[in-house]
Design an enzyme around this catalytic site. Structure first.
Site, PDB file in Angstrom:
ATOM      1  N   GLY A 262       0.687  -1.365  -0.141  1.00  0.00           N
ATOM      2  CA  GLY A 262      -0.217   0.048  -0.059  1.00  0.00           C
ATOM      3  C   GLY A 262       0.729   1.228   0.064  1.00  0.00           C
ATOM      4  O   GLY A 262       0.585   2.189  -0.816  1.00  0.00           O
ATOM      5  N   GLU A 299       0.804   5.741   7.706  1.00  0.00           N
ATOM      6  CA  GLU A 299       2.228   6.027   7.190  1.00  0.00           C
ATOM      7  C   GLU A 299       2.570   7.341   8.157  1.00  0.00           C
ATOM      8  O   GLU A 299       3.740   7.070   8.976  1.00  0.00           O
ATOM      9  CB  GLU A 299       2.409   6.285   5.879  1.00  0.00           C
TER      10      GLU A 299
END
Ligand code: PHE
Ligand code: ZN
Length: 866
Positions: A262, A299
């Site tokens: 991802g 993230e």
């Protein structure tokens, strides 16, 4: 194949203080020079051994120690390692290697994606860039100088701050980056290309201004606003919830089209799969928007949980991933709707992780051994890992969890640590003993909790007995009882919780009976509210009680859950009847329960849509001891049609009422679209000309991608000319947008039409199909093998053969992606004997091919053996 064991962990004999990198970029031949300051680790006694650096596919051009070239007797170099003998306690090592980015199809290390250079180093990709101590417990300060042709690569990025730049001869230029934070090599990143920047800023709680930069190809400049807003929201949320601020003056995100996963949390320079950055209403669905918000946040959150405090070794992966998934789930719950988010997360856990736990690859969230680390980026490490982190919050409360997290981060800032350090930090900050929780880290399998209850009318009390059991694995110690928090409430006849019965029970033995006083009526228990632990609940419940909870439970998760249990009960009964060749009959109570949900004014459209969805064929199959996919499919299709027909007028009026709106991506419009499209799905399933016309109309006139994709997916399920026409129109309109074209492949691959398999085979030869692009490969092959059980499991085994052939082809290009797809065969033992034999034969055929990667072999051999 070498197997690595957790118990064999040893600290590194050498540590790296600094590494200065120089890249002379060129797609066919890039030169990488590294200058490192190393010293012997004082914690490792009596070190006299050689220095052993990791490498992978490298070509050594030069080597100097403390400035002097080494003679051939002092070192051994091959493409996999560099060994240097007789090194002093402290020294400088300089290397020069050559690599070939354009030929790097594994997408690990330095590679090119549509002409842009980018890197992926987690888990062990840095060794494909230069010889190094490529392990997360070796943390060094990095500087990076990038040199490249200015015309083709005007933008040169790496971690940290841009400190200098300049011109070279021959139209080349350079930029120098410096990352002030020591980091493990897996967080290194470099990007070079012709990119444009979507800029924003963020002012931290303490008043520092951070530059936010989202870098994309020029054609995508208009699709960055949502990613930027998501980043800003995540930065604010982490400050408010945990008091965690960003620590550099710049935060960059780069979107690339070729990416194995991802996204990646490289320090200050995230590299993203473009699927999780690019969005505008005409090209991205509501779910895509939520996916972007979640992954951007994920993230970003890694900057603290992963980067500032990292993993000692890869067995600890869940330390950063489970924790960071938990954090992004909590963030998304606050941004959207807590109930909807919980339902989504639990559905994903059950679909992917429960299957993993029940299959040959079952492993604890902290695995004991692996052959290929890339195979352990699993639903267990991520999703179950997040559920285990959630247990701390359930036990300690939000405030206690916050305290514990802050304590853990302060104590270990700048260090590489273990899951035990996390548990200890939580325990110390809250002054409690959390030792028993360790069992969640080394026991695999989904625990089953059985419950039974007895109401004593004369005493006015209710006794609830909970007992737990775990999957037993051969050659492993007998599993011990886990600490399992079970949130419960007893619901009275008026639909409200009986006073004093809403509690969190802590089950920590094999069995325990909990007593509730002042229960003056027969209650309906609501158990494991909010899915308070990653368990399977077993309990005798009547359909009446389930319908009652579905209508009344004060816990929105369990309201939905009651509906799912009710539908599952009906569906499994019908599967049995299909297998016995009996006529199928619908339970009118389920129809009634659905009607009540539709007219319930207290529920929003998203919750209604979820409650009115039937469990998937994958989830139903998990409940069967031996799966016959045709029977599961027939039973489910039957119920869809019955619900469609019995509630036809309700679906019609729901659709009509919610048809009009805007393409805005906000809660009101998302709720409206979800409910409307759920209604349309039931109507189209009736296969009447009139209802099909509604879908065609929506497909032709849809303002945004959500409605367009929904209508398309309904039309491709049909066995009629409308399907072919929609397929052709979609392609003509969107052939130039890769992410939208991925949807075109995916929807066809997941279609329940009898034509699905033939279409998939034809699509694998389509000019726009490209096995080397992970998004495209997954859109066709993974979507088909994992998301279309009816077609994948066709009785003649042709689909197994087709997918196995593609896996072998793909393995030669990109083993990491191939090994994900081959995992679709893992459940073979759970199928009826005919299919089981056909699946096993394909696994054996794959294993027998020469040159298969260890990624695929590890999965396939496990599946055949266990
Ligand atoms: N660490 C990444 C994440 O979870 C996932 C990842 C793993 C990406 C390996 C690439 C390679 O955020
Ligand atoms: Zn992560």
């Amino acid at each position: 194949m070498e197997r690595i064991h957790r118990k064999d962990y040893r600290a590194s004999e050498f540590l790296v203080d600094t590494i200065d990198l120089v890249f002379e970029l060129d797609p066919t031949e890039t030169i990488v020079r590294a200058k490192m300051q190393l010293h012997r680790n004082p914690e490792v006694p009596a070190g006299t051994g050689p220095l052993l650096l990791h490498g992978d596919g490298l070509e050594l051009r030069a080597l100097r120690l403390d400035g002097a070239a080494l003679d051939g007797s002092r070192f051994e170099a091959d493409s996999q390692s560099l060994r240097i003998h007789d090194v002093p306690d402290r020294f400088e090592l300089a290397t020069e290697v050559v690599i070939h980015p354009a030929e790097n199809t594994k997408l690990m290390g330095l590679y090119t994606s549509s002409g842009t250079f980018c890197t992926q180093c987690e888990a062990e990709g840095f060794r494909r860039i230069t010889y190094y101590l490529d392990r997360p417990d070796v943390m060094a300060r990095f500087t990076t100088r990038i040199e490249a042709e200015r015309a083709r690569y005007p933008v040169l990025l790496s971690n940290g701050n841009r400190v200098a730049e300049g011109e070279l001869s021959d139209g080349r230029h350079w930029v120098q980056w410096e990352d002030p934070f020591p980091k493990p090599s897996y967080l290194f990143a470099l990007v070079a290309g012709n990119l444009v920047c979507h800029e924003g800023t963020f002012t931290t709680a303490s008043g520092r201004e951070v530059a936010l930069e989202i870098w994309v190809e020029p054609a995508n400049a208009d699709k960055c606003a949502h990613a930027l807003a998501s980043l800003q929201a995540a930065m604010r949320w982490d400050e408010e919830r945990y008091g965690l601020e960003y620590d550099l003056d710049i935060y960059m995100i780069v979107a690339v089209d070729d990416f194995n996963m991802g996204a990646m949390e490289n320090k200050g320079l995230n590299v993203f799969n473009s699927k999780f950055v690019l969005a505008k209403p005409s090209t991205a669905t509501d779910d895509d928007y939520e996916g972007i918000e979640g992954v951007v946040a994920h993230e970003y959150f890694h900057n603290w949980t992963g980067n500032r405090v990292t993993c000692r070794d890869w067995f600890q992966l869940t330390l950063k991933e489970g924790l960071t998934v938990f954090r992004d789930q909590e963030f998304s719950a606050d941004m959207t709707s807590a109930a909807v988010q919980r339902i989504k997360d639990v559905t994903r856990l059950r679909t992917a992780q429960f299957a993993e736990d029940a299959g040959p690859l079952a492993h604890p969230i902290r695995p004991e051994s692996y052959i290929e680390m890339n195979n352990f980026y699993t639903a267990t490490v991520y999703e179950k890992g997040a559920e285990v982190v959630r247990l701390y919050q359930t036990l300690l409360g939000r405030e206690g969890f916050r305290k514990g997290l802050r304590h853990y981060l302060e104590r270990h800032d700048g260090c590489a640590v273990t899951c035990d350090d996390f548990r200890q930090g939580m325990a110390d900050a809250n002054d409690v003993d959390l030792d028993q929780l360790e069992r969640w880290y080394f026991q695999a399998g989904t625990p089953v909790v059985r419950t039974s209850g007895a109401w004593d009318a004369s005493a006015g009390s209710y006794a609830m007995t909970l007992s737990q059991s775990q999957r037993v694995f051969p050659d492993e110690p007998r599993p011990r009882p886990l600490p399992i928090p079970i949130r419960v409430g007893l619901v009275g006849a008026d639909g409200n919780d009986i006073a004093g019965t809403v509690r969190t029970l802590e089950l920590s033995e094999d069995e325990h009976t909990f007593t509730f006083e002042n229960v003056r009526e027969r209650p309906v228990p609501s158990i494991a509210r909010g899915f308070s632990a990653p368990i399977k609940l077993e309990m005798e419940r009547s359909r009446e009680d389930l319908a009652f909870l579905m209508a009344n439970d004060s816990d929105p998760f369990n309201r939905w859950e009651a509906g799912q249990r009710f539908a599952t009960d009906v569906l499994l009964g019908l599967v049995g009847r299909v297998l016995e060749g009996q006529a199928l009959e619908m339970d009118p109570a389920l129809v009634q329960a659905f009607r009540r949900i539709l007219s319930d004014g207290s529920l929003d459209g998203s919750i209604k849509a979820l409650t009115l969805s039937l469990p998937s064929e994958e989830l139903l199959s998990q409940e069967l001891s031996q799966v016959d996919p045709d029977a599961v499919h027939r039973a489910r299709e039957f119920v869809v049609r019955e619900l469609g027909a019995a509630l036809r007028d309700d679906w019609m009026s729901t659709y009509a009422q919610h048809r009009q709106g805007t393409d805005a991506v906000d809660k009101a419009q998302i709720d409206r679209r979800r409910l409307k499209n759920r209604a349309l799905r039931y109507l189209v399933a009736l296969e009447e000309q009139g209802t099909i016309a509604l879908a065609v109309e929506q497909f032709r006139t849809a303002a945004g991608m959500t409605d367009y994709e929904a209508a398309f997916s309904m039309l491709v399920d049909l066995d009629s000319s409308e399907a072919d026409r929609a397929i052709a129109e979609f392609y003509d309109r969107w052939r130039g947008e890769p992410l939208v074209l991925d949807k075109w492949f995916r929807m066809q691959a997941m279609s329940s039409s009898p034509a699905a398999f033939d279409r998939v085979v034809a699509l694998s030869n389509h000019p726009d199909f490209n096995l080397a692009n992970p998004n495209r490969a997954r859109s066709l092959l993974f979507a088909f093998a994992a998301g279309n059980p009816f077609a994948f499991h066709r009785a003649d085994g042709e689909a197994y053969r087709f997918v196995a052939d593609r896996v072998v082809e793909l393995d030669a290009i990109n083993p990491q992606v191939a090994s994900r797809i081959v995992s679709s065969f893992n459940q073979w033992r759970r199928f009826e004997p005919g299919r089981a034999a056909l699946m096993k034969a394909q696994l054996e055929r794959i294993a027998g091919q020469s040159g298969i990667s260890k990624d695929v072999l590890e999965i396939v051999e496990r599946a055949v053996e266990r």
